[in-house]
Design an enzyme around this catalytic site. Sequence first.
Site, short mmCIF file in Angstrom:
data_model
loop_
_atom_site.label_atom_id
_atom_site.label_comp_id
_atom_site.label_asym_id
_atom_site.label_seq_id
_atom_site.Cartn_x
_atom_site.Cartn_y
_atom_site.Cartn_z
N ALA A 244 37.85 32.29 0.61
CA ALA A 244 37.01 31.26 0.00
C ALA A 244 37.79 29.96 -0.21
O ALA A 244 39.00 29.89 0.04
CB ALA A 244 36.43 31.76 -1.31
N HIS A 245 37.10 28.98 -0.74
CA HIS A 245 37.71 27.65 -0.88
C HIS A 245 38.89 27.66 -1.85
O HIS A 245 38.87 28.31 -2.87
CB HIS A 245 36.69 26.59 -1.28
N ASN A 246 39.90 26.91 -1.47
CA ASN A 246 41.07 26.66 -2.31
C ASN A 246 41.92 27.89 -2.55
O ASN A 246 42.80 27.89 -3.42
CB ASN A 246 40.67 26.00 -3.63
#
EC number: 2.3.1.191
Lengths: 345, 345, 345
Positions: A244-246
């Site tokens: 997922a993001h980051n």
Amino acid sequence: MKRSEPFSCSLAELADRLGATLVGDGERRVSGLATLSDAGPDDISFLANKAYLKYLTQTRAAAVLIHPAHGGECPVARLELDNPYLAYAELSRLFDPMAAPDAGGVHPSAVVAGDAVLGRDVTIAANAVIESGVELGDGVSVGPGCVIGADSVVGDGSRLHANVTLYHGVVVGKRAILHSGCVIGADGFGFAHDGRGWHKIAQLGGVVLGDDVEVGSCSSIDRGALGDTVIGDDVKIDSQVQIAHNVQVGDHSALAGCVGIAGSTKVGRHCLLGGGVGLSGHLTICDGVQVTGMSLVTNSITEPGVYSSGTGAMSNALWRKNAVRFKQLDDIAKRLSRLERGSTG
Amino acid sequence: MKRSEPFSCSLAELADRLGATLVGDGERRVSGLATLSDAGPDDISFLANKAYLKYLTQTRAAAVLIHPAHGGECPVARLELDNPYLAYAELSRLFDPMAAPDAGGVHPSAVVAGDAVLGRDVTIAANAVIESGVELGDGVSVGPGCVIGADSVVGDGSRLHANVTLYHGVVVGKRAILHSGCVIGADGFGFAHDGRGWHKIAQLGGVVLGDDVEVGSCSSIDRGALGDTVIGDDVKIDSQVQIAHNVQVGDHSALAGCVGIAGSTKVGRHCLLGGGVGLSGHLTICDGVQVTGMSLVTNSITEPGVYSSGTGAMSNALWRKNAVRFKQLDDIAKRLSRLERGSTG
Amino acid sequence: MKRSEPFSCSLAELADRLGATLVGDGERRVSGLATLSDAGPDDISFLANKAYLKYLTQTRAAAVLIHPAHGGECPVARLELDNPYLAYAELSRLFDPMAAPDAGGVHPSAVVAGDAVLGRDVTIAANAVIESGVELGDGVSVGPGCVIGADSVVGDGSRLHANVTLYHGVVVGKRAILHSGCVIGADGFGFAHDGRGWHKIAQLGGVVLGDDVEVGSCSSIDRGALGDTVIGDDVKIDSQVQIAHNVQVGDHSALAGCVGIAGSTKVGRHCLLGGGVGLSGHLTICDGVQVTGMSLVTNSITEPGVYSSGTGAMSNALWRKNAVRFKQLDDIAKRLSRLERGSTG
């Protein structure tokens, strides 16, 4: 992809290349690599796990990569070295008919933006699409049907197999291997709720993959919301993985199939995540952590070691009884404490 | 995709747009959006979670979106409003360099059936394929390598990123965002067994996505066996999700990564399914249900609330001991009851 | 794909085709197939599950496929037979508007290697890529955007939907159905560790799919390290499934969505793996095993039957209490034993 000529090599040459001690006829040539039980007289094989010792005595291989401790049990020629599995890895690449670099050149059906910058010996296969501002390093190979979004950068020697998608602004290091169907840089899953419904949070960050990263088929690595999703050097990611993001994944970590890592979690270096492992968001997993298959991790881990959750499989009849009791477990524990107080009171 | 010009705005303009109360110099301009710790003097930031208060005092941001309750702690200019996270979402879209509508037009390498109906300002990128009978609404953007099957319909303002596949007869509402590698309308998993093997059940239904739906990369939404698979308005679906045939998902629900929903299950409105959650088939999940990550739901849920299953991660050594005991749990419970009867008898 | 003319048939013809006993007007024609509750007067329906008996009395269908035991309860014409679900499967294919064979021919935008061997009535859709040495059997249909790697072989009558990827040297049997986004033959996940980092093991084996195999959207079947990954005849694989290198799946087995099977595991014949099931590597699962959804199997299974792991969902408040106790379970069991010894001592 281009298939190279069949490979053949003498045992003496192989021993030299691998730094192995040869016991047997150095002139003998091998042209294939196979397991102990499948190998024929033109093949070389390897013993990397004691569990396979039983296949050693009957192997028909021309020679075996083997640890010196087991050399005496080998009925055929042998190349002794400390890490036969590592030597097998090196040989596998030598015997790989697909290892030859692609021919180079841009297929006429590919669509390449006029301002894309291509290094030397770049191959762009049929129906690939390279958008504006893309930079491809020397020797990069882009498979059929790939799409590389605007301003993305792919480092020297990287190979994108067919139908890989990179969004805009994705950075891929050197010698990456990206397998078909993987998607790097799609939007992270970010929405704000106004009490009635969802408002999209534009995902303004990117994705940065280090050098020597491999990403399996149909895996997803999402772009950051603000700041980048970062995959370190020598990270190996299997198929069907979601990052997922980051998220940050440290160097040399390996993620098996179907792993899912939620937003902003940091995985350390030299971590091993088994198949289907899930990590909640905003966690920190320290270096050297191994998580066994299908475990769920909802808290940060600060000590190296092996971690697990879940229950092993049993017959459904037994499981049904036990699973019902799981819902009573707190009650069971309290009743036990009560009994203990009674019996000692 | 087209990248827009860099965006810049004064704090007064932003306050006006967001309905915020500005405390500070309204003439000051910002050109970026960043976290409290990453923001520089040209950036605006936000505080949406008390856990990040520690970063507030040292932020170098030009200004911060913040709840009035924390305004006094902000060392720089601030825009006060009740829901800073929602305001951040709005700003993120303002600062998104990819938010500009695509240029419109059909790339010469795209293959578009003669009878496809294209609205105004439709963009069809390189190597996309639009089959017979397709209708694309105004402003639809179809990315490179997408395939839209016969008779599918895509509503106004929807964007298909690269390499999305829609089968025949799929209906996508307005303003959808479909990420790369997702597949909408593949056959549901339906077979009849004759005692010896499988006979395919043709999947005669379709898929209908409401308005404002987002589908993540590499996710699958299968077509119905008879009747449609139906995804409501404002449903947000993350990457690596599987939605089986004839599932219904109610408006405003959100499904995190790696969720799997088996056939004919109905998920209510405003539900939240955590990463890796599995729902068995033929269930009904009422409105307002939240299921935590990697839980398995095998029965219908009739009350709103938070639901979970599984066990948390622990050291493998401890886990091994406990997992063995799980198989004895019913026995443990019975022995406890026996003891209780003995001790009170 | 080509859509066929609307299909219409008399009940007498259908009864004859299905070997059913018709009770009612044989001249009546039906042109659709629908559930009992959705069917209109031009539709035929079916009762395959007693749970739906409640819908039988009010159905508006022209006729119903039904077991003789329930014939008396049917308010409309009926076709009696022993396995109505199997008959429904056959009818579904009859009523499938997409069942017509594709028109044949190679779209001008497809890129087909000069030495590829195409059988009779092969269809290759827009922007597909067929590499060198590929063989496509009679009636094979390759969807838009598919890529078939060098030297792969696809058997007669197989259909690859849009954007399927086959790597080099993949063998697909007859009448396969491969759904969009699936990837067959990507590298297995094999690396040797030298104490500092990873060395890739080239994956020299292939993938062999038997006849009548179906693979769902976005599923991955990896190629073998040495020797092949082998999927038997009539194996049905749902979406989002991962099958690792050197796995073997026996004939007639079915794998539901999100299943993951680790390397070298052998699954027997007639096995059923529920959604999200995980099998560890190097296991042997005997014939006739069923594993329920989201179970983890870490040991070989030698007896047919139904197997499970995990815990069912409950309210999060209750789950938190019980999950904490799970970590104390071994301790609880030991304390219980101590009490038992005390109470009997």
